[in-house]
Design a protein around this motif. Sequence first.
Motif, PDB file in Angstrom:
ATOM      1  N   UNK A 106       0.813  -1.219   0.000  1.00 41.14           N
ATOM      2  CA  UNK A 106       0.000   0.000   0.000  1.00 41.14           C
ATOM      3  C   UNK A 106       0.847   1.270   0.000  1.00 41.14           C
ATOM      4  N   UNK A 107       2.102   1.164   0.439  1.00 37.60           N
ATOM      5  CA  UNK A 107       2.988   2.324   0.434  1.00 37.60           C
ATOM      6  C   UNK A 107       2.864   3.174   1.687  1.00 37.60           C
ATOM      7  N   UNK A 108       3.501   4.272   1.737  1.00 37.67           N
ATOM      8  CA  UNK A 108       4.246   4.888   0.649  1.00 37.67           C
ATOM      9  C   UNK A 108       5.629   4.268   0.405  1.00 37.67           C
ATOM     10  N   UNK A 109       6.086   3.404   1.315  1.00 39.66           N
ATOM     11  CA  UNK A 109       7.376   2.734   1.123  1.00 39.66           C
ATOM     12  C   UNK A 109       7.131   1.248   0.933  1.00 39.66           C
ATOM     13  N   UNK A 110       8.211   0.517   0.688  1.00 36.58           N
ATOM     14  CA  UNK A 110       8.132  -0.929   0.576  1.00 36.58           C
ATOM     15  C   UNK A 110       8.160  -1.444  -0.842  1.00 36.58           C
ATOM     16  N   UNK A 117       5.020   0.035  -5.288  1.00 34.94           N
ATOM     17  CA  UNK A 117       3.922   0.470  -4.419  1.00 34.94           C
ATOM     18  C   UNK A 117       2.641   0.448  -5.254  1.00 34.94           C
ATOM     19  N   UNK A 118       1.594  -0.070  -4.673  1.00 34.69           N
ATOM     20  CA  UNK A 118       0.317  -0.189  -5.363  1.00 34.69           C
ATOM     21  C   UNK A 118       0.059  -1.582  -5.905  1.00 34.69           C
ATOM     22  N   UNK A 119       1.098  -2.433  -5.927  1.00 36.71           N
ATOM     23  CA  UNK A 119       0.932  -3.798  -6.399  1.00 36.71           C
ATOM     24  C   UNK A 119       0.049  -4.580  -5.438  1.00 36.71           C
TER      25      UNK A 119
END
Length: 165
Positions: A106-110, A117-119
């Motif tokens: 979901x983000x904003x990091x990772x 992000x958003x996957x």
Amino acid sequence: MTRDSTDVLAEEVLRRCREQGVRLALVEACTGGLVCARLTDVPGASAVVERGFIPYSNESKVEQLGVPLELLQAHGSVSAEAVEALAHAALERSRADWAVAETGIAGPTGGTPRKPVGLAFLAVLRRGGQATVERHVFTGDRSAVRRAIADRALTLLFERLGTES
């Protein structure tokens, strides 16, 4: 109070489930219970929602649902393989007829170039059936991504219920 499309979608999912005598198990590894919250905001949801799992960490996916650690290490917790395993595990650990599972970033990091992000990966599985697994990359901030995942999970379930009654 005005009703938004999410309320209508949740109501329609629950109506279709009640008509078919279907109980649901939810696995929300990214939205943290957003799908369950939307469903249980509707009166009478207890006739349909059997249980929900929120396995946020890999440890909880292994301990709570029995997803093999080797699978998570090989494919990652945000993968088609992981989300399908989560859906199967939910049915194994419940009396539900259908499972809905989601996992994502979901983000904003990772995020990474391979897994931005958003996957998100979503799975819908009927007991004794084949899983439908989808991959999406949603845009927006953390809240928008989580809402988009929940919306698509409910829509995917609604579609599957309509074709497999």
